[in-house]
Scaffold this active site. Structure first.
Site, PDB file in Angstrom:
ATOM      1  N   TRP A 235       2.747  -4.050  -5.739  1.00 40.16           N
ATOM      2  CA  TRP A 235       1.655  -3.645  -4.848  1.00 40.16           C
ATOM      3  C   TRP A 235       0.625  -2.817  -5.591  1.00 40.16           C
ATOM      4  O   TRP A 235      -0.587  -2.951  -5.348  1.00 40.16           O
ATOM      5  CB  TRP A 235       2.219  -2.909  -3.636  1.00 40.16           C
TER       6      TRP A 235
ATOM      7  N   ASP B  40      -0.992   5.006  -1.602  1.00 40.07           N
ATOM      8  CA  ASP B  40      -0.441   3.999  -0.709  1.00 40.07           C
ATOM      9  C   ASP B  40       0.959   4.480  -0.345  1.00 40.07           C
ATOM     10  O   ASP B  40       1.868   4.479  -1.168  1.00 40.07           O
ATOM     11  CB  ASP B  40      -0.392   2.647  -1.431  1.00 40.07           C
TER      12      ASP B  40
ATOM     13  N   LYS C   3       7.062  -0.179   8.365  1.00 40.02           N
ATOM     14  CA  LYS C   3       8.273   0.394   7.797  1.00 40.02           C
ATOM     15  C   LYS C   3       8.762   1.552   8.668  1.00 40.02           C
ATOM     16  O   LYS C   3       9.714   1.412   9.400  1.00 40.02           O
ATOM     17  CB  LYS C   3       8.037   0.885   6.357  1.00 40.02           C
TER      18      LYS C   3
END
Length: 360
Positions: free
Chosen positions: A99, A166, A190
């Site tokens: 990511w 992030d 999440k």
């Protein structure tokens, strides 16, 4: 048979959040109309928007000089949005996984990118240390938790330039010193809700610092209203995911807040890592000092590689769901986010012990 959900995202949610959402789909706010059908301009929904923002502020002690936004598009949309909004000359990045690498790729569309350090040399199994953040960078970007590789930055680092993080997969799992960041963002799927909404926490004086013209939807200041009920309402917000987020954050608050969640999460992680280290059939893949308390990655020990499929089948029959590791790492991954109950981790540990007893 009871199922134990270890999916990496979308993942396990608090049962009370699911139940209250089901009820809201039937009848929202005693209106006789379900939440999937109501206007986002009704007083009831405006209240939910304001309450959801306040829950974020209360749980993370977010200062007043930060805006809290709920946007669409996932964290991947933020990869290019943040660069469009803030990259004037150079963006600095820490490359700790897939990511982070994708965020780097998107940023290069808007200017120079400096990768200050990378752990790609060991398949992202550790978090780089001892790097220098360039003082002339517009910002420094980090990915605090790496779901695929099971590594995590567990402290709020000091940065000489604006720090952007992030936090898709570890937000609300520990207290965060918001004042150290210019921006925090992440996908909700999440710890804070289902897929479909992205949270953005941004220091207001960081806004509108580039000269380039931007589409309205990409410009963060577009989404900031004159009061909380108008934030994130430039267009129709993702109503259902935000409602689930609202209910999930209420649960976190009832559990004692992020400080208490961190204690519970650490206990779960210690329990599972303890078994991985004890059990002769399994080996952890992340450097011990960088092990994530959200995503626990492990493989079969070398002498038991031929037992991998057998353990996967054994675990499945015992009710374990979603423990197959990402294809780039292999092996197994147990995602033990906030809503993953301790009893599920205990069940996985017992499953590993029993498999060792039968096969080692």
């Amino acid at each position: 048979m009871k199922k134990h959900n270890f999916n990496a995202g979308p993942c396990v949610l608090p049962k009370q959040a699911i139940e209250s959402t089901i009820e809201a789909i039937r009848d929202f706010d005693n209106t006789g109309i379900g939440i999937l059908e109501i206007s986002h301009r009704t007083p009831g929904w405006e209240r939910i928007m304001a309450e959801t923002e306040q829950l974020w502020r209360d749980l993370l002690n977010i200062p007043e000089n930060y805006a809290v936004l709920f946007l669409g598009g996932g964290a991947s949309t933020q990869f290019y949005s943040l660069a469009a909004n803030f990259l004037n000359k150079k963006g600095a990045y820490l490359e700790t996984g897939v990511w982070a690498k994708k965020a780097i790729k998107e940023a290069k569309l808007y200017g120079e990118v400096s990768v200050v350090a990378s752990s790609a040399d060991k398949n992202y199994s550790y978090v780089p240390k001892g790097y220098t953040i360039p003082a002339d960078a517009d910002y420094f970007h980090i990915t605090t938790n790496n779901t695929i590789y099971g590594t995590e930055i567990k402290t709020d680092i000091d940065s000489p330039v604006n720090l952007i993080a992030d936090m898709s997969s570890d937000i609300m799992s520990r207290p965060v010193d918001i004042s150290k960041y210019a921006m925090i963002y992440g996908g909700a799927q999440k710890n804070v809700g289902p897929a479909g909404v992205t949270f953005v926490i941004i220091r207001k004086d960081f806004l509108d610092t580039v000269q380039r013209q931007l589409p309205s939807m990409v410009k963060y200041s577009t989404h900031i209203g004159d009061e909380p009920k108008n934030n994130s309402m430039f267009n129709t917000p993702p109503v259902l995911p935000i409602f689930v987020m609202h209910e999930t954050l209420k649960w976190v608050k009832e559990m004692g807040g992020v400080g208490e969640m961190n204690k519970i999460n650490q206990k779960k992680a210690d329990l599972l890592y303890g078994e991985i280290d004890r059990n002769k059939m399994f080996v952890g893949t992340a450097a011990k000092e960088d092990r994530s308390i959200m995503n626990v990655c492990f493989v079969m020990a070398e002498e038991y590689k031929d037992k991998e499929a057998a353990f996967m089948d054994f675990a499945k029959k015992a009710g374990m769901v979603g423990i197959k590791g990402h294809r780039s790492v292999g092996g197994f991954r147990a995602s033990i986010y906030n809503a993953c109950p301790t009893e599920s981790v205990e069940a996985l540990v017992e499953c590993m012990k029993e498999f060792e007893k039968q096969n080692a």
